[in-house]
Write a protein that holds these residues in place. Structure first.
Motif, PDB file in Angstrom:
ATOM      1  N   SER A   8       3.255   4.225   6.804  1.00 14.73           N
ATOM      2  CA  SER A   8       3.817   4.779   5.569  1.00 14.73           C
ATOM      3  C   SER A   8       3.619   3.861   4.364  1.00 14.73           C
ATOM      4  CB  SER A   8       5.302   5.090   5.755  1.00 14.73           C
ATOM      5  OG  SER A   8       6.006   3.908   6.080  1.00 14.73           O
ATOM      6  N   ASP A   9       3.380   2.570   4.589  1.00  9.25           N
ATOM      7  CA  ASP A   9       3.213   1.647   3.462  1.00  9.25           C
ATOM      8  C   ASP A   9       1.761   1.472   3.021  1.00  9.25           C
ATOM      9  OD1 ASP A   9       2.480   0.193   5.727  1.00  9.25           O
ATOM     10  OD2 ASP A   9       3.449  -1.653   5.069  1.00  9.25           O
ATOM     11  N   VAL A  10       0.858   2.278   3.543  1.00  5.80           N
ATOM     12  CA  VAL A  10      -0.555   2.220   3.149  1.00  5.80           C
ATOM     13  C   VAL A  10      -0.823   3.299   2.107  1.00  5.80           C
ATOM     14  CG1 VAL A  10      -2.955   2.467   3.927  1.00  5.80           C
ATOM     15  CG2 VAL A  10      -1.284   1.312   5.387  1.00  5.80           C
ATOM     16  N   LEU A  11      -1.449   2.903   1.018  1.00  2.97           N
ATOM     17  CA  LEU A  11      -1.876   3.844  -0.006  1.00  2.97           C
ATOM     18  C   LEU A  11      -3.325   4.205   0.285  1.00  2.97           C
ATOM     19  CD1 LEU A  11      -0.327   4.935  -2.458  1.00  2.97           C
ATOM     20  CD2 LEU A  11      -1.536   3.274  -3.849  1.00  2.97           C
ATOM     21  N   TRP A  64      -1.567   2.398 -10.015  1.00  3.03           N
ATOM     22  CA  TRP A  64      -1.297   1.251 -10.882  1.00  3.03           C
ATOM     23  C   TRP A  64       0.183   0.868 -10.832  1.00  3.03           C
ATOM     24  CZ3 TRP A  64      -5.780  -0.194 -10.584  1.00  3.03           C
ATOM     25  CH2 TRP A  64      -6.846   0.663 -10.748  1.00  3.03           C
ATOM     26  N   ASN A  65       1.064   1.864 -10.733  1.00  6.06           N
ATOM     27  CA  ASN A  65       2.488   1.573 -10.589  1.00  6.06           C
ATOM     28  C   ASN A  65       2.773   0.854  -9.264  1.00  6.06           C
ATOM     29  OD1 ASN A  65       3.100   2.721 -13.072  1.00  6.06           O
ATOM     30  ND2 ASN A  65       3.404   4.743 -12.178  1.00  6.06           N
ATOM     31  N   TYR A  66       2.088   1.254  -8.219  1.00  9.09           N
ATOM     32  CA  TYR A  66       2.226   0.648  -6.897  1.00  9.09           C
ATOM     33  C   TYR A  66       1.815  -0.835  -6.925  1.00  9.09           C
ATOM     34  CZ  TYR A  66       1.191  -0.160  -1.906  1.00  9.09           C
ATOM     35  OH  TYR A  66       1.123  -0.656  -0.635  1.00  9.09           O
ATOM     36  N   LEU A  67       0.784  -1.129  -7.686  1.00 11.56           N
ATOM     37  CA  LEU A  67       0.232  -2.485  -7.736  1.00 11.56           C
ATOM     38  C   LEU A  67       1.011  -3.418  -8.674  1.00 11.56           C
ATOM     39  CD1 LEU A  67      -3.576  -1.749  -7.550  1.00 11.56           C
ATOM     40  CD2 LEU A  67      -2.097  -2.689  -5.755  1.00 11.56           C
ATOM     41  N   ARG A  68       1.931  -2.896  -9.456  1.00  8.43           N
ATOM     42  CA  ARG A  68       2.717  -3.737 -10.371  1.00  8.43           C
ATOM     43  C   ARG A  68       3.697  -4.577  -9.608  1.00  8.43           C
ATOM     44  NH1 ARG A  68       3.464   0.790 -14.475  1.00  8.43           N
ATOM     45  NH2 ARG A  68       1.587   0.515 -15.695  1.00  8.43           N
ATOM     46  N   LYS A 112       0.793  -5.341  -0.198  1.00  8.20           N
ATOM     47  CA  LYS A 112       0.520  -3.971  -0.610  1.00  8.20           C
ATOM     48  C   LYS A 112      -0.812  -3.623   0.040  1.00  8.20           C
ATOM     49  CE  LYS A 112       3.210  -4.401  -4.729  1.00  8.20           C
ATOM     50  NZ  LYS A 112       3.280  -4.439  -6.173  1.00  8.20           N
ATOM     51  N   LYS A 113      -0.881  -2.454   0.663  1.00  8.16           N
ATOM     52  CA  LYS A 113      -2.024  -2.101   1.510  1.00  8.16           C
ATOM     53  C   LYS A 113      -2.766  -0.900   0.942  1.00  8.16           C
ATOM     54  CE  LYS A 113       0.878  -3.874   5.156  1.00  8.16           C
ATOM     55  NZ  LYS A 113       1.753  -3.565   6.275  1.00  8.16           N
ATOM     56  N   LEU A 114      -4.049  -1.113   0.653  1.00  9.61           N
ATOM     57  CA  LEU A 114      -4.887  -0.075   0.063  1.00  9.61           C
ATOM     58  C   LEU A 114      -6.049   0.257   0.994  1.00  9.61           C
ATOM     59  CD1 LEU A 114      -5.204  -1.498  -3.567  1.00  9.61           C
ATOM     60  CD2 LEU A 114      -3.527   0.147  -2.720  1.00  9.61           C
ATOM     61  N   PHE A 115      -6.264   1.542   1.199  1.00 11.25           N
ATOM     62  CA  PHE A 115      -7.369   2.033   2.028  1.00 11.25           C
ATOM     63  C   PHE A 115      -8.242   2.908   1.139  1.00 11.25           C
ATOM     64  CE2 PHE A 115      -9.084   4.993   5.336  1.00 11.25           C
ATOM     65  CZ  PHE A 115      -9.709   4.052   6.133  1.00 11.25           C
ATOM     66  N   PHE A 116      -9.386   2.352   0.703  1.00 10.96           N
ATOM     67  CA  PHE A 116     -10.326   3.072  -0.155  1.00 10.96           C
ATOM     68  C   PHE A 116     -11.405   3.722   0.703  1.00 10.96           C
ATOM     69  CE2 PHE A 116      -8.583   0.511  -3.544  1.00 10.96           C
ATOM     70  CZ  PHE A 116      -8.766   1.287  -4.685  1.00 10.96           C
ATOM     71  N   ALA A 118      -0.020   9.010  -1.052  1.00 15.61           N
ATOM     72  CA  ALA A 118       1.055   8.120  -0.623  1.00 15.61           C
ATOM     73  C   ALA A 118       1.951   8.880   0.341  1.00 15.61           C
ATOM     74  CB  ALA A 118       1.860   7.624  -1.816  1.00 15.61           C
ATOM     75  N   TYR A 119       2.674   8.117   1.157  1.00 12.71           N
ATOM     76  CA  TYR A 119       3.553   8.716   2.152  1.00 12.71           C
ATOM     77  C   TYR A 119       4.704   9.441   1.479  1.00 12.71           C
ATOM     78  CZ  TYR A 119       6.306   9.323   6.363  1.00 12.71           C
ATOM     79  OH  TYR A 119       7.009   9.868   7.402  1.00 12.71           O
ATOM     80  N   ASN A 120       4.953  10.648   1.959  1.00  7.72           N
ATOM     81  CA  ASN A 120       6.055  11.459   1.468  1.00  7.72           C
ATOM     82  C   ASN A 120       7.039  11.646   2.623  1.00  7.72           C
ATOM     83  OD1 ASN A 120       7.416  14.225   1.252  1.00  7.72           O
ATOM     84  ND2 ASN A 120       6.617  13.938  -0.825  1.00  7.72           N
ATOM     85  N   GLU A 121       8.244  11.144   2.445  1.00  6.28           N
ATOM     86  CA  GLU A 121       9.261  11.170   3.513  1.00  6.28           C
ATOM     87  C   GLU A 121       9.588  12.597   3.949  1.00  6.28           C
ATOM     88  OE1 GLU A 121      11.227   9.651   6.428  1.00  6.28           O
ATOM     89  OE2 GLU A 121      10.440   8.240   4.942  1.00  6.28           O
TER      90      GLU A 121
END
Length: 169
Positions: free
Chosen positions: A130-133, A165-169, A99-103, A148-151
Motif C-alpha cells: 500500500s505504500d508504493v506509488l 509531487w505532494n507525496y514526495l514533499r 517513499k517508494k516509486l514504481f515507474f 496510489a492505494y485506496n483503502e
C-alpha cells in the motif's frame, strides 16, 4: 545479433531498454528537483538483512523502473510480470522510512483497452504494498498517470498528477 530475441525492437537488449528508461526517469525527477543516485543500496530482508540495489534512490526515496511491453500476440509478458512482483516484494521488505516509486514505461494494449500497469494492478493488486506509488510514464510526451492505494477500494487507483509531487514533499 538478432533483435527478435528481445522484447523491444530497435534496442540491442532488454537490459539496454531498461537502462534507457531509467535515465529518462532520472532526468524527469531531476527536472522536478528530486535528486537521486543510480543503484541505491538498501538493506532489506525478513530477519537477516542484505543489500539490495534499487534502480534509483536517496536517503528517503527508492525507485524501480520497468520498461516492458505486451507480447507481439497482445498478451501480458508473464515472466516480466513475475519480475514486477519480485520488485513489489523488495519494496515490501524495504524500511518504511522510504517513499517508494514504481515507474513503468507505458505500453497500451488495444485488445484489453488498458496499459500493462493497469493490467498488473487489476490482476496482482494483492501483491502491491500500500505504500508504493505506481506511475505509468509515457515516454513519447513525458506525461504520466499516478496510482496510489485506496483503502476503500483495497487497491491502487488513479490519482491526480499532483499526487506524485505532494507525496514526495
Amino acid at each position: 545479433m538478432d533483435n527478435n530475441n528481445f522484447q523491444r525492437k530497435g534496442v540491442k537488449s532488454n537490459t539496454e531498454a531498461g537502462k534507457i528508461f531509467e535515465k529518462i526517469i532520472y532526468n524527469f525527477l531531476e527536472k522536478n528537483n528530486v535528486i537521486l543516485e543510480n543503484q541505491k543500496k538498501v538493506k532489506i530482508g525478513i530477519k537477516a538483512k542484505k543489500d539490495h540495489a534499487f534502480d534509483l534512490g536517496n536517503d528517503s526515496i527508492i525507485v524501480e523502473c520497468k520498461s516492458q511491453t505486451w507480447t507481439e500476440s497482445g498478451n501480458a509478458p508473464s515472466a516480466k510480470i513475475k519480475n514486477w512482483s519480485d520488485a513489489m516484494f523488495s519494496f515490501y521488505l524495504a524500511p518504511g522510512k522510504y517513499k517508494k516509486l514504481f515507474f513503468v514505461e507505458m505500453s497500451y494494449n488495444q485488445k484489453y483497452c488498458k496499459t500493462l500497469l493497469e493490467y498488473f494492478i487489476e490482476h496482482y493488486f494483492y501483491l502491491i504494498p500500500s505504500d508504493v506509488l505506481l506511475i505509468d510514464y509515457y515516454t513519447d510526451n513525458n506525461n504520466f498517470e499516478v496510482y496510489a492505494y485506496n483503502e476503500k477500494e483495497k487497491m491502487h487507483v488513479r490519482q491526480e498528477k499532483d499526487y506524485l509531487w505532494n507525496y514526495l514533499r
